[in-house]
Write an enzyme that holds these catalytic residues in place. Structure first.
Site, PDB file in Angstrom:
ATOM      1  N   HIS A  34       0.837  -1.209   0.000  1.00 31.61           N
ATOM      2  CA  HIS A  34       0.000   0.000   0.000  1.00 31.61           C
ATOM      3  C   HIS A  34       0.871   1.258   0.000  1.00 31.61           C
ATOM      4  O   HIS A  34       0.542   2.265   0.618  1.00 31.61           O
ATOM      5  CB  HIS A  34      -0.996  -0.033   1.169  1.00 31.61           C
ATOM      6  CG  HIS A  34      -1.995  -1.138   0.993  1.00 31.61           C
ATOM      7  ND1 HIS A  34      -3.152  -0.968   0.269  1.00 31.61           N
ATOM      8  CD2 HIS A  34      -1.965  -2.445   1.368  1.00 31.61           C
ATOM      9  CE1 HIS A  34      -3.808  -2.124   0.247  1.00 31.61           C
ATOM     10  NE2 HIS A  34      -3.110  -3.042   0.888  1.00 31.61           N
TER      11      HIS A  34
ATOM     12  N   ASP B 239       2.719   1.914  -3.209  1.00 27.20           N
ATOM     13  CA  ASP B 239       2.890   2.381  -4.607  1.00 27.20           C
ATOM     14  C   ASP B 239       1.964   3.548  -4.926  1.00 27.20           C
ATOM     15  O   ASP B 239       2.393   4.559  -5.470  1.00 27.20           O
ATOM     16  CB  ASP B 239       2.762   1.229  -5.630  1.00 27.20           C
ATOM     17  CG  ASP B 239       1.463   0.451  -5.574  1.00 27.20           C
ATOM     18  OD1 ASP B 239       0.632   0.693  -4.663  1.00 27.20           O
ATOM     19  OD2 ASP B 239       1.259  -0.411  -6.460  1.00 27.20           O
TER      20      ASP B 239
ATOM     21  N   GLY C 176      -6.336 -15.135  -7.913  1.00 34.26           N
ATOM     22  CA  GLY C 176      -6.932 -14.292  -6.864  1.00 34.26           C
ATOM     23  C   GLY C 176      -6.275 -14.479  -5.504  1.00 34.26           C
ATOM     24  O   GLY C 176      -6.883 -14.231  -4.476  1.00 34.26           O
TER      25      GLY C 176
ATOM     26  N   GLY D  96      -3.391 -13.003  -4.585  1.00 32.21           N
ATOM     27  CA  GLY D  96      -2.502 -11.892  -4.248  1.00 32.21           C
ATOM     28  C   GLY D  96      -1.118 -12.023  -4.853  1.00 32.21           C
ATOM     29  O   GLY D  96      -0.182 -11.357  -4.415  1.00 32.21           O
TER      30      GLY D  96
ATOM     31  N   SER E 167      -0.711 -11.513  -8.122  1.00 37.04           N
ATOM     32  CA  SER E 167      -0.863 -10.737  -9.367  1.00 37.04           C
ATOM     33  C   SER E 167      -1.232 -11.566 -10.580  1.00 37.04           C
ATOM     34  O   SER E 167      -0.714 -11.328 -11.681  1.00 37.04           O
ATOM     35  CB  SER E 167       0.416  -9.964  -9.677  1.00 37.04           C
ATOM     36  OG  SER E 167       0.471  -8.838  -8.892  1.00 37.04           O
ATOM     37  N   SER E 168      -2.134 -12.524 -10.384  1.00 36.67           N
ATOM     38  CA  SER E 168      -2.573 -13.290 -11.553  1.00 36.67           C
ATOM     39  C   SER E 168      -3.231 -12.372 -12.581  1.00 36.67           C
ATOM     40  O   SER E 168      -3.071 -12.564 -13.788  1.00 36.67           O
ATOM     41  CB  SER E 168      -3.506 -14.416 -11.131  1.00 36.67           C
ATOM     42  OG  SER E 168      -4.537 -13.916 -10.310  1.00 36.67           O
TER      43      SER E 168
ATOM     44  N   GLU F 296      -6.451  -2.059 -15.909  1.00 33.32           N
ATOM     45  CA  GLU F 296      -6.986  -2.422 -14.581  1.00 33.32           C
ATOM     46  C   GLU F 296      -7.803  -1.271 -13.966  1.00 33.32           C
ATOM     47  O   GLU F 296      -8.889  -1.485 -13.444  1.00 33.32           O
ATOM     48  CB  GLU F 296      -5.816  -2.800 -13.668  1.00 33.32           C
ATOM     49  CG  GLU F 296      -6.188  -3.411 -12.354  1.00 33.32           C
ATOM     50  CD  GLU F 296      -6.087  -4.939 -12.331  1.00 33.32           C
ATOM     51  OE1 GLU F 296      -7.079  -5.565 -11.931  1.00 33.32           O
ATOM     52  OE2 GLU F 296      -5.027  -5.490 -12.700  1.00 33.32           O
TER      53      GLU F 296
ATOM     54  N   ASP G  47       2.596  -3.964  -9.535  1.00 35.78           N
ATOM     55  CA  ASP G  47       2.508  -5.306 -10.117  1.00 35.78           C
ATOM     56  C   ASP G  47       2.922  -5.300 -11.589  1.00 35.78           C
ATOM     57  O   ASP G  47       3.729  -6.117 -12.038  1.00 35.78           O
ATOM     58  CB  ASP G  47       1.075  -5.845  -9.991  1.00 35.78           C
ATOM     59  CG  ASP G  47       0.565  -5.771  -8.562  1.00 35.78           C
ATOM     60  OD1 ASP G  47       1.397  -5.606  -7.654  1.00 35.78           O
ATOM     61  OD2 ASP G  47      -0.649  -5.870  -8.367  1.00 35.78           O
TER      62      ASP G  47
HETATM   63  C1  GLA Z   1      -2.306  -4.738  -5.185  1.00 38.47           C
HETATM   64  C2  GLA Z   1      -2.208  -3.579  -6.168  1.00 38.47           C
HETATM   65  C3  GLA Z   1      -0.813  -2.928  -6.077  1.00 38.47           C
HETATM   66  C4  GLA Z   1      -0.433  -2.571  -4.657  1.00 38.47           C
HETATM   67  C5  GLA Z   1      -0.688  -3.769  -3.733  1.00 38.47           C
HETATM   68  C6  GLA Z   1      -0.481  -3.402  -2.277  1.00 38.47           C
HETATM   69  O1  GLA Z   1      -1.444  -5.763  -5.557  1.00 38.47           O
HETATM   70  O2  GLA Z   1      -2.432  -4.031  -7.472  1.00 38.47           O
HETATM   71  O3  GLA Z   1      -0.783  -1.793  -6.909  1.00 38.47           O
HETATM   72  O4  GLA Z   1      -1.111  -1.430  -4.226  1.00 38.47           O
HETATM   73  O5  GLA Z   1      -1.990  -4.288  -3.881  1.00 38.47           O
HETATM   74  O6  GLA Z   1       0.830  -3.107  -2.039  1.00 38.47           O
END
Ligand code: GLA
Length: 382
Positions: A36, A38, A124, A126, A128-129, A161, A173
């Site tokens: 949290h 970026d 899903g 976390g 980054s699929s 996105e 990501d």
């Molecule tokens: C998700 C978002 C990212 C980032 C993270 C938390 O992966 O896609 O941009 O904010 O949450 O760090």
């Protein structure tokens, strides 16, 4: 690991013989530290995974794109003259449509053909699929351009996105998937969109990802709400602190935020930023035990101040913390479910897996998934 030859076999079973095809790999990512951050304009420290989406593409002249998604055993076809179609109720179809619309907005020529793909990333969870999928689609459609314009790939994928899917995500990501290098983490300056490759040499340790199998869905989650709260926290100090971004607000200033929730959010962001820079130093200096400590504190901050952890992630972190040969662990990514990243002594990994697996099942009545991951290159044609 998925073998591209197996995907070619599936291609031929579904669509018939192919004489030549292009092969691609788009990795998932894990964030070592800096969550949290970026979208608050700071530094983050992720790496690309050796698990991700493997795809085969064979061009044709049919003016449409068919995608056979082996994970769902389903084919989705978009005719190029129907690109503005909006009635889409299947999640992954929407990703395809929005990615193609982005290609069109860029005035790139859409490439007609067939894709067969398969992922070994948990969906899903976390890792980054979704960013891996969008980057893959854009990259296939314009590989010549994006291969040498990787920042643009990251920015366009983020646009898909945020504007297409409606998740107000940051750039982390897409950036790491576009730019990563094998055996390196990447220290991304999310404000300036610059980065530094940081070698990862963990000595006797290894990163293990523990999937809580607690499903999360970014668009359903409180992710967008956290973003807003960060904006409000910055606004609350604007009067007396000259910072343009929450990460740059002086620690003393946040003492004047009257709202307890906004205070806690700001505290996480400011301290997490310091931890990211300390973690990059720790990696550069091979101080891996220190990195582990930073990860532990980061988890507590995400749980108590930013409130994006949950009982499943806390359970994994708790038992990982009690396992002597695990020197650090934290939830990773957006939170609200998903994965924990842990630093574990290589010799103790199988005991770690057994121990955490057992404790997690007893506590949460759910099985955890385990991935022994290596930092890999970003998206590529194979
Ligand atoms: C998700 C978002 C990212 C980032 C993270 C938390 O992966 O896609 O941009 O904010 O949450 O760090």
């Amino acid at each position: 690991m998925i073998q591209v030859e197996d995907i070619i076999v599936e291609y031929q079973k579904k669509f018939g013989e192919i004489s030549k095809c292009e092969k691609y790999f788009s990795p998932g990512r894990v964030n070592i530290i800096g969550d949290h951050i970026d979208y608050n304009g700071g530094y983050v420290l992720p790496f690309a995974l050796n698990i991700g989406i493997t795809a085969v593409f064979a061009p044709d002249d049919n003016q449409e794109l068919s995608i056979y998604n082996l994970d769902f055993n389903e084919v989705f076809t978009v005719e190029f003259n129907q690109l503005e179609k909006t009635e889409i109720d299947v999640n992954w179809h929407q990703y395809v449509l929005c990615s193609l619309q982005q290609i069109k907005r860029n005035n790139f020529k859409l490439r007609s053909g067939k894709i067969v793909l398969q992922s070994d990333l948990p969906i899903g969870a976390g890792l980054s699929s979704s960013a891996a999928f969008i980057c893959l689609l854009l990259f296939i459609m314009a590989s010549d351009y994006y291969n040498t314009n990787r920042l643009q790939l990251a920015l366009d994928a983020q646009k898909v996105e945020t504007e297409g899917i409606g998740v107000k995500c940051g750039i982390m990501d897409q950036y790491v998937i576009s730019m990563a290098q094998k055996n390196h983490a990447i220290l991304i300056d999310c404000q300036e969109l610059k980065h530094e490759q940081i070698p990862i040499d963990l000595g006797k340790y290894q990163f293990v990802i523990v999937d809580s199998n607690f499903p999360r869905n970014l668009s359903d989650s409180q992710y967008n709400e956290r973003r807003k709260e960060c904006g409000s926290a910055l606004a609350a100090v604007k009067e007396f602190d000259p910072a343009e971004k929450l990460v740059d607000v002086h620690q003393i200033s946040i003492g004047y935020i009257e709202d307890d929730t906004l205070y806690a959010r700001a505290k996480h962001v400011i301290t997490e930023q310091q931890r990211v820079l300390a973690a990059a130093d720790a990696l550069n200096l091979n101080k891996i035990e220190y990195l582990g400590k930073l990860m532990n504190i980061s988890h507590i901050s995400l749980d108590e101040d930013f409130e994006v952890s949950n009982h499943a992630l806390n359970c994994i972190h708790h038992y990982a913390h009690h396992f002597r040969q695990c020197i650090g662990s934290r939830m990773t990514g957006a939170g609200f479910g998903g994965c924990v990243i842990a630093l574990v002594e290589k010799d103790a990994i199988s005991r770690f897996v057994t121990y955490i697996g057992k404790k997690y099942r007893e506590d949460q009545d759910r099985d955890a998934g385990f991935y022994l991951v290596q930092p890999s290159d970003g998206i590529r044609m194979m």
